[in-house]
Scaffold this motif. Structure first.
Motif, short mmCIF file in Angstrom:
data_model
loop_
_atom_site.label_atom_id
_atom_site.label_comp_id
_atom_site.label_asym_id
_atom_site.label_seq_id
_atom_site.Cartn_x
_atom_site.Cartn_y
_atom_site.Cartn_z
N TRP A 193 0.77 -1.35 0.03
CA TRP A 193 -0.07 0.10 0.12
C TRP A 193 0.90 1.29 -0.20
N VAL A 194 2.22 1.08 0.53
CA VAL A 194 3.10 2.40 0.47
C VAL A 194 3.45 2.66 -1.23
N THR A 195 3.63 1.47 -1.94
CA THR A 195 4.29 1.89 -3.29
C THR A 195 3.17 1.97 -4.19
N SER A 196 1.91 1.45 -3.94
CA SER A 196 0.72 1.42 -4.62
C SER A 196 0.60 2.67 -5.56
N LYS A 197 0.28 2.48 -6.73
CA LYS A 197 -0.06 3.72 -7.73
C LYS A 197 -1.63 3.97 -7.52
N ILE A 198 -2.29 3.06 -6.92
CA ILE A 198 -3.87 3.19 -6.78
C ILE A 198 -4.16 4.30 -5.78
N VAL A 205 -15.71 4.22 3.45
CA VAL A 205 -16.20 3.97 2.32
C VAL A 205 -15.22 4.22 1.08
N ARG A 206 -15.16 3.22 0.32
CA ARG A 206 -13.92 3.25 -0.75
C ARG A 206 -14.52 4.30 -1.83
N TYR A 216 -3.07 7.54 -1.86
CA TYR A 216 -3.51 6.17 -1.50
C TYR A 216 -3.84 6.35 0.17
N ILE A 217 -5.14 6.15 0.56
CA ILE A 217 -5.38 6.27 2.05
C ILE A 217 -6.22 5.01 2.38
#
Length: 272
Positions: free
Chosen positions: A187-192, A208-209, A227-228
């Motif tokens: 989740w740290v390196t994710s580009k989402i 809520v996503r 990303y949070i």
């Protein structure tokens, strides 16, 4: 006769072992062009290093002159001036070969924190750019500020050795290697981007996503640029009651710890 890397080892007419430069049949002229975007000292230092390399490899003076002449033609094809090559050749010609065969560890560096002389100077390494001269000037001008710390001064020394690595060029942008190493995405390196659930905390049912947040007062839409998730810190969060009222707050803690405030927020809703 033995060919090893760039050295050819053979016996001379007296039966002694001798060495000279070895070039592969497939070797091409890959010397750095003078118009390449590199520091001027790097460009002018390449001929010196190459001539000294030939001087070190060739045990016979005649072999050195022959290989130096061929190297001269290669440098001329890459745009190097005659005067630059003449100075480099003269320096190599006047250098004692024995001094090139021994290691030289006489760097004058600063003292480390143990009080011993550091054999390596303090280096500052960065990507090369057209502003490298300005960067060096700024660092050298304000280096005395770091030296005001007595302990830090023993580590960094009087002046830094500023060097540059190759920056990203047009080839790196247009072409990519066929070999790519698989990197495990977290989740740290994710580009989402957007708000998501971490999946293993008590705050997940309340998250809520979404990628966008709407402000009902003036119908303004805000886009989440990072990303949070539930474990993110230093965030601005929104909590919405079933009655439609919205509470906006900020926190330095993880959202996991915000579930304890739901009761307090319900009290706020009744006061709005």
């Amino acid at each position: 006769m033995v060919n090893f890397l760039d050295i050819k080892i053979f016996r001379d007419q007296q039966g002694n072992l001798a060495t000279t430069l070895y070039r592969k049949e497939t070797a091409t002229n890959s010397l750095l062009h003078t118009r390449s975007q590199h520091p001027h000292r790097t460009v002018t230092g390449i001929p010196v290093g190459q001539y000294l390399r030939i001087k070190r490899i060739c045990s016979n003076q005649e072999d050195f002159k022959r290989e130096a002449k061929q190297l001269y033609e290669c440098f001329r094809e890459r745009g190097y001036s005659h005067n630059c090559l003449k100075k480099a050749y003269k320096r190599a010609l006047e250098t004692d070969r024995q001094s090139l065969l021994t290691s030289n560890n006489t760097h004058s560096g600063a003292k480390n924190r143990f009080g011993k002389n550091n054999t390596k100077p303090f280096r500052l390494i960065g990507d090369f750019s057209a502003e490298h001269n300005k960067i060096k000037h700024i660092i050298n001008k304000h280096w005395h500020i770091l030296q005001q710390d007595s302990q830090l001064k023993e580590v960094i020394g009087d002046t830094p050795l500023i060097t540059f690595r190759r920056s990203k060029n047009l080839r790196d942008t247009l072409s990519r290697s066929h070999y790519t190493q698989d990197i495990k995405t977290t989740w740290v390196t994710s580009k989402i981007k957007g708000c998501h659930r971490c999946g293993d905390c008590s705050a997940c049912p309340f998250v809520v996503r979404t990628l966008n947040v709407n402000q009902s007062r003036d119908n303004t839409e805000y886009t989440i640029k990072n990303y949070i998730n539930c474990k993110s810190t230093c965030v601005v969060y929104i909590m919405q009651c079933t009655c439609g009222k919205i509470y906006v707050g900020k926190t330095l803690l993880e959202q996991l710890k915000q579930t304890s405030r739901i009761g307090d927020i319900n009290t706020v809703y009744t006061r709005v």
